[in-house]
Design a protein around this motif. Structure first.
Motif, short mmCIF file in Angstrom:
data_model
loop_
_atom_site.label_atom_id
_atom_site.label_comp_id
_atom_site.label_asym_id
_atom_site.label_seq_id
_atom_site.Cartn_x
_atom_site.Cartn_y
_atom_site.Cartn_z
N SER A 167 0.79 -1.29 0.18
CA SER A 167 0.09 -0.25 0.42
C SER A 167 0.62 0.94 -0.11
O SER A 167 1.65 1.30 0.88
CB SER A 167 -0.85 0.36 1.46
OG SER A 167 -1.60 -1.34 1.19
N LEU A 168 0.26 2.73 -0.71
CA LEU A 168 1.64 3.17 -0.84
C LEU A 168 0.74 5.04 -0.06
O LEU A 168 -0.49 4.21 -0.39
CB LEU A 168 1.85 4.36 -3.05
CG LEU A 168 2.77 2.88 -3.30
CD1 LEU A 168 2.46 3.00 -4.63
CD2 LEU A 168 4.01 2.22 -2.66
N ILE A 169 1.46 5.33 0.33
CA ILE A 169 0.91 6.22 1.43
C ILE A 169 1.23 7.63 0.40
O ILE A 169 2.64 8.02 0.66
CB ILE A 169 1.16 6.16 2.49
CG1 ILE A 169 0.38 4.48 3.14
CG2 ILE A 169 0.18 7.42 3.59
CD1 ILE A 169 1.20 4.55 4.53
N ASP A 170 0.01 8.41 0.51
CA ASP A 170 0.62 9.94 -0.38
C ASP A 170 2.24 10.35 0.19
O ASP A 170 1.83 10.28 2.06
CB ASP A 170 0.07 10.65 0.10
CG ASP A 170 0.23 12.00 -0.72
OD1 ASP A 170 0.48 13.43 -0.20
OD2 ASP A 170 -0.66 11.96 -1.96
N PRO A 171 3.43 10.93 -0.21
CA PRO A 171 4.54 12.11 0.43
C PRO A 171 3.72 13.04 1.56
O PRO A 171 4.14 13.27 2.74
CB PRO A 171 4.77 13.04 -0.22
CG PRO A 171 4.58 11.53 -1.74
CD PRO A 171 3.72 11.15 -1.48
N ASP A 172 2.53 13.32 1.84
CA ASP A 172 2.32 14.24 2.30
C ASP A 172 1.23 14.47 3.54
O ASP A 172 0.53 14.51 4.14
CB ASP A 172 1.00 15.38 1.68
CG ASP A 172 2.47 15.97 0.47
OD1 ASP A 172 3.15 16.94 0.85
OD2 ASP A 172 1.58 16.64 -0.50
N ALA A 173 1.13 12.82 3.70
CA ALA A 173 0.15 12.34 4.35
C ALA A 173 0.81 11.13 5.38
O ALA A 173 0.22 10.51 6.17
CB ALA A 173 -1.44 11.36 3.89
N PRO A 174 2.06 11.44 5.95
CA PRO A 174 2.18 10.14 6.69
C PRO A 174 1.88 10.12 8.70
O PRO A 174 1.78 11.18 8.92
CB PRO A 174 4.08 10.71 6.30
CG PRO A 174 3.84 11.94 6.67
CD PRO A 174 3.30 12.15 5.42
N ASP A 175 2.27 9.49 9.05
CA ASP A 175 1.39 9.20 10.31
C ASP A 175 3.01 9.70 11.26
O ASP A 175 4.28 9.01 10.23
CB ASP A 175 0.85 7.98 10.96
CG ASP A 175 2.12 6.70 10.72
OD1 ASP A 175 3.23 7.02 10.81
OD2 ASP A 175 0.93 5.22 10.93
N GLU A 176 3.17 9.52 12.16
CA GLU A 176 4.21 9.82 13.05
C GLU A 176 5.49 8.74 13.06
O GLU A 176 6.85 8.67 12.69
CB GLU A 176 3.73 10.05 14.47
CG GLU A 176 5.01 9.80 15.01
CD GLU A 176 5.35 10.49 16.46
OE1 GLU A 176 5.66 10.80 18.05
OE2 GLU A 176 3.86 10.49 17.11
N ALA A 177 5.08 7.52 12.70
CA ALA A 177 5.31 5.98 12.84
C ALA A 177 6.63 6.33 11.61
O ALA A 177 8.20 5.89 10.63
CB ALA A 177 4.76 5.35 12.16
N LEU A 178 5.53 6.71 10.43
CA LEU A 178 6.56 6.37 9.50
C LEU A 178 7.00 7.62 8.63
O LEU A 178 8.58 7.82 8.69
CB LEU A 178 5.84 6.75 7.52
CG LEU A 178 4.28 5.42 7.48
CD1 LEU A 178 3.22 5.85 6.71
CD2 LEU A 178 5.26 5.00 6.71
N GLU A 179 6.87 8.62 9.57
CA GLU A 179 8.28 9.76 9.58
C GLU A 179 9.18 9.90 9.86
O GLU A 179 10.48 10.25 9.92
CB GLU A 179 7.26 11.68 10.18
CG GLU A 179 6.12 12.01 9.46
CD GLU A 179 5.87 13.61 9.29
OE1 GLU A 179 5.58 13.84 10.75
OE2 GLU A 179 4.86 14.23 8.63
N GLU A 180 9.09 9.11 11.62
CA GLU A 180 10.44 8.47 12.15
C GLU A 180 11.44 7.79 11.31
O GLU A 180 12.98 7.78 11.16
CB GLU A 180 9.51 8.24 13.46
CG GLU A 180 10.76 7.77 14.38
CD GLU A 180 11.26 6.62 15.30
OE1 GLU A 180 11.91 6.45 16.35
OE2 GLU A 180 9.96 6.99 15.72
N VAL A 181 11.08 6.69 11.04
CA VAL A 181 11.71 6.52 9.66
C VAL A 181 12.67 7.13 8.91
O VAL A 181 13.32 6.95 8.31
CB VAL A 181 10.57 5.09 9.18
CG1 VAL A 181 11.74 3.78 8.39
CG2 VAL A 181 10.29 4.11 10.30
N ALA A 182 11.36 7.27 8.25
CA ALA A 182 11.99 8.44 6.83
C ALA A 182 12.71 9.43 6.78
O ALA A 182 14.21 9.23 6.35
CB ALA A 182 10.60 9.38 6.18
#
Length: 235
Positions: free
Chosen positions: A149-164
């Motif tokens: 599942s792809l997630i829009d770069p403008d709509a990540p949650d906190e866990a995704l942002e931490e990894v990125a």
């Protein structure tokens, strides 16, 4: 507090005093050299940095080639990303970076320096979550039970942002950034600047070491294959 700290230690049964003088000579003549402090002990040289541009690997690598009996080990932490490298006989030997939160990394470049695929991921609640970037596109993603599942770069949650964010700080820079030093190094390498780019220090290591670095385990490797087939190579 600085967000980038590094320690370089030199050990071995060799000419430590001569290495110190050689390194000092090289650092004085390196326009990109960072300020540092020295914390030496019997049988060991230690240099500490709070880098603004990056660890001065070229100076340490050059000195190492003159003193092959000595071991040069660098450790750093940059905005939550821990890294380690060894320099032996004038060659940089990269070690697996450690992202906080047990994240894993896979980066592949082409011979011309183009970022083919860079990704960082972690396992959360039975799913692989992460961030992926090619030279001209990027996306967050989740991978569960074989489904991507792809997630829009403008709509990540906190866990995704931490990894990125930890991955990007360690590995990537973007054309929208000023990044004067990176642009100069890319020009020296003869590499074209694209939308997303591997940081020059990492790129140099990748080009000498087979064009790919991976720390993915068996749980995360299928997510990379899905990204290649369903996202990166999708027309």
């Amino acid at each position: 507090m600085p967000s980038f700290t590094a320690v370089v230690r030199i050990t071995g049964a060799g000419r430590l005093a001569d290495f110190r003088e050689r390194l000092r000579w090289l650092m004085v003549r390196d326009a990109d050299a960072e300020e540092y402090t020295e914390h030496h002990a019997p049988g060991m040289l230690e240099y500490r940095f709070a880098p603004k541009k990056g660890i001065p690997f070229p100076a340490f690598t050059s000195a190492s080639s003159d003193f092959p009996e000595l071991r040069v080990e660098a450790e750093w932490e940059h905005d939550g990303v821990r890294g380690r490298a060894l320099i032996e006989n004038g060659r940089l030997v990269p070690q697996a970076p450690e992202l906080l939160g047990e994240a894993q990394v896979d980066v592949t470049v082409a011979q011309d320096g183009r970022l083919v695929l860079g990704m960082a991921c972690a396992v959360q609640d039975g799913a692989v979550i992460g961030y992926a970037a090619g030279a001209e596109r990027h996306s967050y993603f989740r991978f569960r039970d074989g489904a991507l599942s792809l997630i829009d770069p403008d709509a990540p949650d906190e866990a995704l942002e931490e990894v990125a964010f930890a991955f990007v700080e360690e590995w990537l820079w973007y054309d929208e950034e000023e990044a004067a030093l990176e642009r100069a190094r890319y020009a020296n390498y003869g590499c074209e600047v694209r939308g997303a780019n591997v940081k020059s220090e990492k790129l140099s290591v990748l080009r000498e070491g087979g064009l790919r670095f991976s720390s993915l385990d068996a749980a995360c490797a299928p997510a990379r294959e899905a990204l290649l087939a369903q996202w990166l190579n999708r027309s």
